[in-house]
Write a protein that holds these residues in place. Sequence first.
Motif, PDB file in Angstrom:
ATOM      1  N   VAL A  71       0.834  -1.200   0.000  1.00  0.00           N
ATOM      2  CA  VAL A  71       0.000   0.000   0.000  1.00  0.00           C
ATOM      3  C   VAL A  71       0.874   1.257   0.000  1.00  0.00           C
ATOM      4  CG1 VAL A  71      -1.820   1.256   1.209  1.00  0.00           C
ATOM      5  CG2 VAL A  71      -1.784  -1.248   1.269  1.00  0.00           C
ATOM      6  N   SER A  72       0.580   2.173  -0.933  1.00  0.00           N
ATOM      7  CA  SER A  72       1.293   3.449  -0.960  1.00  0.00           C
ATOM      8  C   SER A  72       0.457   4.582  -0.386  1.00  0.00           C
ATOM      9  CB  SER A  72       1.710   3.802  -2.391  1.00  0.00           C
ATOM     10  OG  SER A  72       0.576   3.901  -3.236  1.00  0.00           O
ATOM     11  N   LYS A  73      -0.872   4.399  -0.385  1.00  0.00           N
ATOM     12  CA  LYS A  73      -1.758   5.426   0.187  1.00  0.00           C
ATOM     13  C   LYS A  73      -2.968   4.741   0.783  1.00  0.00           C
ATOM     14  CE  LYS A  73      -4.340   9.672  -0.821  1.00  0.00           C
ATOM     15  NZ  LYS A  73      -4.665  10.724  -1.818  1.00  0.00           N
ATOM     16  N   ILE A  74      -3.397   5.222   1.955  1.00  0.00           N
ATOM     17  CA  ILE A  74      -4.597   4.715   2.607  1.00  0.00           C
ATOM     18  C   ILE A  74      -5.536   5.887   2.864  1.00  0.00           C
ATOM     19  CG2 ILE A  74      -3.405   4.794   4.840  1.00  0.00           C
ATOM     20  CD1 ILE A  74      -6.201   2.336   3.992  1.00  0.00           C
ATOM     21  N   ILE A  75      -6.791   5.730   2.462  1.00  0.00           N
ATOM     22  CA  ILE A  75      -7.835   6.721   2.727  1.00  0.00           C
ATOM     23  C   ILE A  75      -8.829   6.065   3.670  1.00  0.00           C
ATOM     24  CG2 ILE A  75      -9.645   8.172   1.720  1.00  0.00           C
ATOM     25  CD1 ILE A  75      -8.127   8.026  -0.943  1.00  0.00           C
ATOM     26  N   CYS A  76      -8.957   6.580   4.887  1.00  0.00           N
ATOM     27  CA  CYS A  76      -9.803   5.925   5.874  1.00  0.00           C
ATOM     28  C   CYS A  76     -10.274   6.908   6.927  1.00  0.00           C
ATOM     29  CB  CYS A  76      -9.067   4.754   6.520  1.00  0.00           C
ATOM     30  SG  CYS A  76      -7.715   5.241   7.599  1.00  0.00           S
ATOM     31  N   SER A  77     -11.187   6.437   7.774  1.00  0.00           N
ATOM     32  CA  SER A  77     -11.703   7.245   8.875  1.00  0.00           C
ATOM     33  C   SER A  77     -11.026   6.923  10.199  1.00  0.00           C
ATOM     34  CB  SER A  77     -13.214   7.032   9.037  1.00  0.00           C
ATOM     35  OG  SER A  77     -13.913   7.543   7.947  1.00  0.00           O
ATOM     36  N   PHE A  78     -10.598   5.671  10.363  1.00  0.00           N
ATOM     37  CA  PHE A  78     -10.113   5.215  11.665  1.00  0.00           C
ATOM     38  C   PHE A  78      -8.806   4.446  11.474  1.00  0.00           C
ATOM     39  CE2 PHE A  78     -10.267   2.505  15.531  1.00  0.00           C
ATOM     40  CZ  PHE A  78     -10.445   3.506  16.475  1.00  0.00           C
ATOM     41  N   PRO A  79      -7.676   5.138  11.473  1.00  0.00           N
ATOM     42  CA  PRO A  79      -6.404   4.477  11.176  1.00  0.00           C
ATOM     43  C   PRO A  79      -5.706   3.873  12.382  1.00  0.00           C
ATOM     44  CG  PRO A  79      -6.045   6.818  11.339  1.00  0.00           C
ATOM     45  CD  PRO A  79      -7.530   6.594  11.562  1.00  0.00           C
ATOM     46  N   VAL A  80      -6.327   3.926  13.555  1.00  0.00           N
ATOM     47  CA  VAL A  80      -5.668   3.422  14.761  1.00  0.00           C
ATOM     48  C   VAL A  80      -6.250   2.078  15.148  1.00  0.00           C
ATOM     49  CG1 VAL A  80      -5.127   5.723  15.579  1.00  0.00           C
ATOM     50  CG2 VAL A  80      -7.274   4.648  16.268  1.00  0.00           C
ATOM     51  N   GLY A  81      -5.603   1.425  16.106  1.00  0.00           N
ATOM     52  CA  GLY A  81      -6.078   0.131  16.550  1.00  0.00           C
ATOM     53  C   GLY A  81      -4.917  -0.779  16.892  1.00  0.00           C
ATOM     54  N   PRO A  82      -5.201  -1.991  17.344  1.00  0.00           N
ATOM     55  CA  PRO A  82      -4.145  -2.888  17.814  1.00  0.00           C
ATOM     56  C   PRO A  82      -3.190  -3.380  16.730  1.00  0.00           C
ATOM     57  CG  PRO A  82      -6.270  -4.014  17.736  1.00  0.00           C
ATOM     58  CD  PRO A  82      -6.549  -2.575  17.512  1.00  0.00           C
ATOM     59  N   HIS A  83      -3.570  -3.202  15.450  1.00  0.00           N
ATOM     60  CA  HIS A  83      -2.720  -3.694  14.373  1.00  0.00           C
ATOM     61  C   HIS A  83      -2.238  -2.562  13.469  1.00  0.00           C
ATOM     62  CE1 HIS A  83      -3.704  -7.824  15.434  1.00  0.00           C
ATOM     63  NE2 HIS A  83      -4.950  -7.431  15.546  1.00  0.00           N
ATOM     64  N   ALA A  84      -2.177  -1.347  14.017  1.00  0.00           N
ATOM     65  CA  ALA A  84      -1.801  -0.180  13.221  1.00  0.00           C
ATOM     66  C   ALA A  84      -0.334   0.198  13.369  1.00  0.00           C
ATOM     67  CB  ALA A  84      -2.685   1.007  13.600  1.00  0.00           C
ATOM     68  N   ASP A  85       0.456  -0.575  14.089  1.00  0.00           N
ATOM     69  CA  ASP A  85       1.850  -0.211  14.317  1.00  0.00           C
ATOM     70  C   ASP A  85       2.627  -0.091  13.014  1.00  0.00           C
ATOM     71  OD1 ASP A  85       1.305  -0.221  16.980  1.00  0.00           O
ATOM     72  OD2 ASP A  85       2.248  -2.153  17.404  1.00  0.00           O
ATOM     73  N   ASP A  86       2.372  -0.994  12.072  1.00  0.00           N
ATOM     74  CA  ASP A  86       3.083  -0.947  10.801  1.00  0.00           C
ATOM     75  C   ASP A  86       2.757   0.327  10.030  1.00  0.00           C
ATOM     76  OD1 ASP A  86       4.445  -3.288  11.174  1.00  0.00           O
ATOM     77  OD2 ASP A  86       3.040  -4.529  10.043  1.00  0.00           O
ATOM     78  N   LEU A  87       1.523   0.786  10.125  1.00  0.00           N
ATOM     79  CA  LEU A  87       1.146   2.030   9.466  1.00  0.00           C
ATOM     80  C   LEU A  87       1.902   3.206  10.071  1.00  0.00           C
ATOM     81  CD1 LEU A  87      -0.589   3.783   7.595  1.00  0.00           C
ATOM     82  CD2 LEU A  87      -2.356   3.791   9.366  1.00  0.00           C
ATOM     83  N   VAL A  88       1.955   3.270  11.393  1.00  0.00           N
ATOM     84  CA  VAL A  88       2.664   4.357  12.063  1.00  0.00           C
ATOM     85  C   VAL A  88       4.130   4.364  11.672  1.00  0.00           C
ATOM     86  CG1 VAL A  88       3.386   5.259  14.304  1.00  0.00           C
ATOM     87  CG2 VAL A  88       1.055   4.387  14.012  1.00  0.00           C
ATOM     88  N   GLU A  89       4.745   3.199  11.640  1.00  0.00           N
ATOM     89  CA  GLU A  89       6.153   3.096  11.262  1.00  0.00           C
ATOM     90  C   GLU A  89       6.385   3.605   9.841  1.00  0.00           C
ATOM     91  OE1 GLU A  89       9.494  -0.394  10.486  1.00  0.00           O
ATOM     92  OE2 GLU A  89       7.746  -0.829  11.733  1.00  0.00           O
ATOM     93  N   ARG A  90       5.492   3.250   8.925  1.00  0.00           N
ATOM     94  CA  ARG A  90       5.650   3.666   7.533  1.00  0.00           C
ATOM     95  C   ARG A  90       5.340   5.151   7.346  1.00  0.00           C
ATOM     96  NH1 ARG A  90       5.198  -1.473   7.870  1.00  0.00           N
ATOM     97  NH2 ARG A  90       5.880  -2.915   6.233  1.00  0.00           N
ATOM     98  N   LEU A  91       4.422   5.681   8.145  1.00  0.00           N
ATOM     99  CA  LEU A  91       4.166   7.112   8.108  1.00  0.00           C
ATOM    100  C   LEU A  91       5.384   7.895   8.557  1.00  0.00           C
ATOM    101  CD1 LEU A  91       0.531   7.307   9.543  1.00  0.00           C
ATOM    102  CD2 LEU A  91       1.245   7.931   7.228  1.00  0.00           C
ATOM    103  N   GLN A  92       6.028   7.416   9.612  1.00  0.00           N
ATOM    104  CA  GLN A  92       7.223   8.091  10.115  1.00  0.00           C
ATOM    105  C   GLN A  92       8.371   8.057   9.099  1.00  0.00           C
ATOM    106  OE1 GLN A  92       7.729   5.931  13.790  1.00  0.00           O
ATOM    107  NE2 GLN A  92       6.476   7.370  14.966  1.00  0.00           N
ATOM    108  N   LYS A  93       8.435   6.974   8.336  1.00  0.00           N
ATOM    109  CA  LYS A  93       9.483   6.833   7.323  1.00  0.00           C
ATOM    110  C   LYS A  93       9.119   7.539   6.014  1.00  0.00           C
ATOM    111  CE  LYS A  93      11.283   2.383   8.949  1.00  0.00           C
ATOM    112  NZ  LYS A  93      11.462   0.947   8.597  1.00  0.00           N
TER     113      LYS A  93
END
Length: 231
Positions: A71-93
């Motif tokens: 995934v290069s882009k995600i459009i969503c309403s609720f990006p948090v949750g118990p399995h969102a760590d990978d998203l946060v890491e990729r956002l930071q990078k």
Amino acid sequence: MIEKKFESAVQAVSDMQDGATLLVGGFGGSGLPSHLVAALAEQGAKDLTVVSNNIGAVSDGVAALISNNQVSKIICSFPVGPHADDLVERLQKGTIELEIVPQGTLAERIRAGGAGIPAFYTPTGAHTELGEGKETREFNGRLHLLEQAIVGDYAFIKASKADRWGNLVYRKTMRNFNPVMATAAKITIAEVNEIVKIGEIDPEEIVTPSVFVQRLVQVEAHEEGKVLVHE
């Protein structure tokens, strides 16, 4: 009208290309087309723009595609949750782009895409960071944002029952983002628990008409204890 049944989820997603825009139905785990998502993770298409209500509520949802670097882009309403760590890491990078959209606005952007409406005005998000850079207009003394419609190359949706033409029936909370997403993609793939003969579904029960569905995949409802789970 031809039958639309595919032998497996893997077969149904086999032609997806890199760079596609994908709509994924569901609200948390309810109505999530998890077999189709898993098949796409196996298929490996990359650089996807994924539109979904949430990504982190269950491990077999969109979070799996993010973890798989698809995934290069995600459009969503609720990006948090118990399995969102990978998203946060990729956002930071800086390797993934996130667009947060208020839930009602997200649903309406998808509905507009399916209805052929290119854009609409809404007061939701005005005077907030979500409205920065967007065109605005005042109606009846209230500021509104111009929101663009969303359309997809593919939509993955989940329904309880289908006939072989692709008319769909949903079960309870399974009917969330799935019906609107079915209308807003070039190719809609429906994951269903049961496929019946033409005429076995009461027309009054049909929520998504077959004209919006191009492919069907039947999957088994699974058992948790003694409860048969369809969502």
